[in-house]
Scaffold this active site. Structure first.
Site, PDB file in Angstrom:
ATOM      1  CD  GLU A  41      -3.048  -1.015  -0.112  1.00 35.44           C
ATOM      2  OE1 GLU A  41      -2.951   0.092  -0.887  1.00 35.44           O
ATOM      3  OE2 GLU A  41      -3.484  -2.037  -0.324  1.00 35.44           O
ATOM      4  CE1 TYR A 124      -6.979   2.701  -1.058  1.00 30.64           C
ATOM      5  CE2 TYR A 124      -4.471   2.755  -0.243  1.00 30.64           C
ATOM      6  CZ  TYR A 124      -5.432   2.020  -1.123  1.00 30.64           C
ATOM      7  OH  TYR A 124      -5.431   0.862  -1.795  1.00 30.64           O
ATOM      8  CG  ASP A 142      -8.635   4.065  -4.757  1.00 29.92           C
ATOM      9  OD1 ASP A 142      -9.662   4.065  -4.905  1.00 29.92           O
ATOM     10  OD2 ASP A 142      -7.775   3.383  -5.346  1.00 29.92           O
TER      11      ASP A 142
END
Length: 355
Positions: A41, A124, A142
């Site tokens: 991520e 996020y 996102d």
DNA sequence: AAGCCGGGGTC
DNA sequence: GACCCAGGCTT
């Protein structure tokens, strides 16, 4: 106005589509290990999957667990991150790896609030880790989600406004399938990435098209709305590559701003394009030694927010002079590979510095 | 709330 | 050339 029936249609159609896709082509999809999810991520923030893929493989291979990453020297990690951009991510990643190793004994935190508190982890990324690793019902928001939701519900509130962020976060959380948060989050991002694309979306293949407000009103090209337009600043960099035998002078950029923590040659930034004579004059301010410059190349680098026009000069020196008021140092050209440089600098070094 | 932070793909 | 990308931090 959005109705409950639309929410149900959205959720169920999306989940059905996702089950039928059976798409597991990227290594972090379906991953359950929190460390590896976190790593992916961070790497994928503002970065396309294709661009981040090799970096993810390098990092997971080099640092199989969070303790090995935490124990790695800064320079080695930055060297591995070299070329990926947004180098704050790298610094924050290292700080978080060390924080988790020290404070949590290497065990990744498993609550949303603890995850959100980590450096480099915003709403996020926290939602992504919480759902993918721990099945917690937090909806990701996102760029994909902004696009899908703004189009399906025809929401014209700018996604980059404070109100927009609040509205979309709230809507996303309403829509999530609380029984399968990981699958739901994966589904909506996959739809945005492969069907509900920024330009020329594939509405003919979209499972939501029949009730998509933007599709029905021909608004897909106008959504999502963004209100801020970026301005591109032009900068003139004059790099002086000081060489003495097989050594070259470099320094680490410690100042805030672009390329913080990366390395560079002696840099003289000028408000306008500078001539060789002007740069020689600037050099005279730094040293009493006689320095003759030779122009060896130009580089034009277009970034999101800056256009950087670089001129390169070589200075052959008989001795390794010290440059006052800098923390630079001399390094053998064969050792340059140990240090992280901006991407274009790497190309320049490969082309011009062969020892 | 606005500005800043890389590099690359796509149309 | 414009826009965007599995956003977040600083001021």
């Amino acid at each position: 106005m959005a109705t409950k029936a639309q929410y149900v249609f959205f959720r169920e159609s999306l989940m059905r589509w996702h089950r039928e896709q059976n798409d597991r082509s990227l290594p972090w999809k379906g991953e359950r290990n929190a460390y590896r999810i976190w790593l992916s991520e961070i790497i994928l923030q503002q970065t396309r999957a294709a661009q981040g893929l090799d970096y993810y493989l390098k990092f997971t291979r080099t640092y199989p667990d969070i303790r090995s990453l935490a124990a790695a020297p800064d320079e080695e990690v930055f060297r591995l991150w070299q070329g990926l951009g947004y180098y704050n991510r790298c610094r924050n990643m290292l700080a978080t790896a060390r924080f988790i190793s020290d404070t949590y004994q290497g065990r990744f935190p498993d609550t949303y609030d603890e995850i959100l508190a980590l450096k480099g982890v915003g709403p996020y990324t926290a939602a992504a880790i919480a759902s993918f690793a721990f099945d917690l019902p937090h909806a990701v928001v996102d760029g994909n989600v902004y696009r899908v939701l703004s189009r399906f519900f025809a929401i014209e509130t700018p996604v980059d406004s404070t109100e927009g962020k609040r509205i979309f976060a709230s809507l996303a959380q309403e829509l999530i399938d609380a029984d399968s948060p990981a699958a739901y989050n994966q589904a909506i991002m996959d739809l945005g990435a492969t069907v509900c694309t920024p330009a020329a979306p594939l509405c003919m293949f979209c499972p939501l098209a029949e009730r998509c407000a933007a599709y029905r009103q021909n608004l897909t090209g106008l959504l999502p709305v963004k209100e801020k337009k970026l301005s591109v600043q032009t900068r003139h960099f004059n790099y002086v590559v000081m060489r003495s035998g097989d050594s070259v002078w470099i320094r680490q950029r410690k100042e805030k701003g672009i390329w913080q923590d990366l390395h560079e040659f002696l840099l003289i930034e000028t408000p306008e394009a500078a001539t060789l004579k002007q740069i020689e004059k600037e050099i005279k301010q730094l040293t009493t030694a006689r320095v003759a410059l030779r122009h060896i190349g130009s580089l034009r680098q277009r970034l999101t927010h800056q256009l950087i026009l670089s001129e390169f000069y070589e200075a052959q020196l008989s001795a390794q002079l010290t440059v006052p008021d800098t923390e630079g140092f001399w390094v053998d050209i064969s050792e340059l590979q140990r240090f992280a440089f901006p991407k274009t600098m790497v190309s320049f070094i490969a082309a011009h510095l062969h020892g």
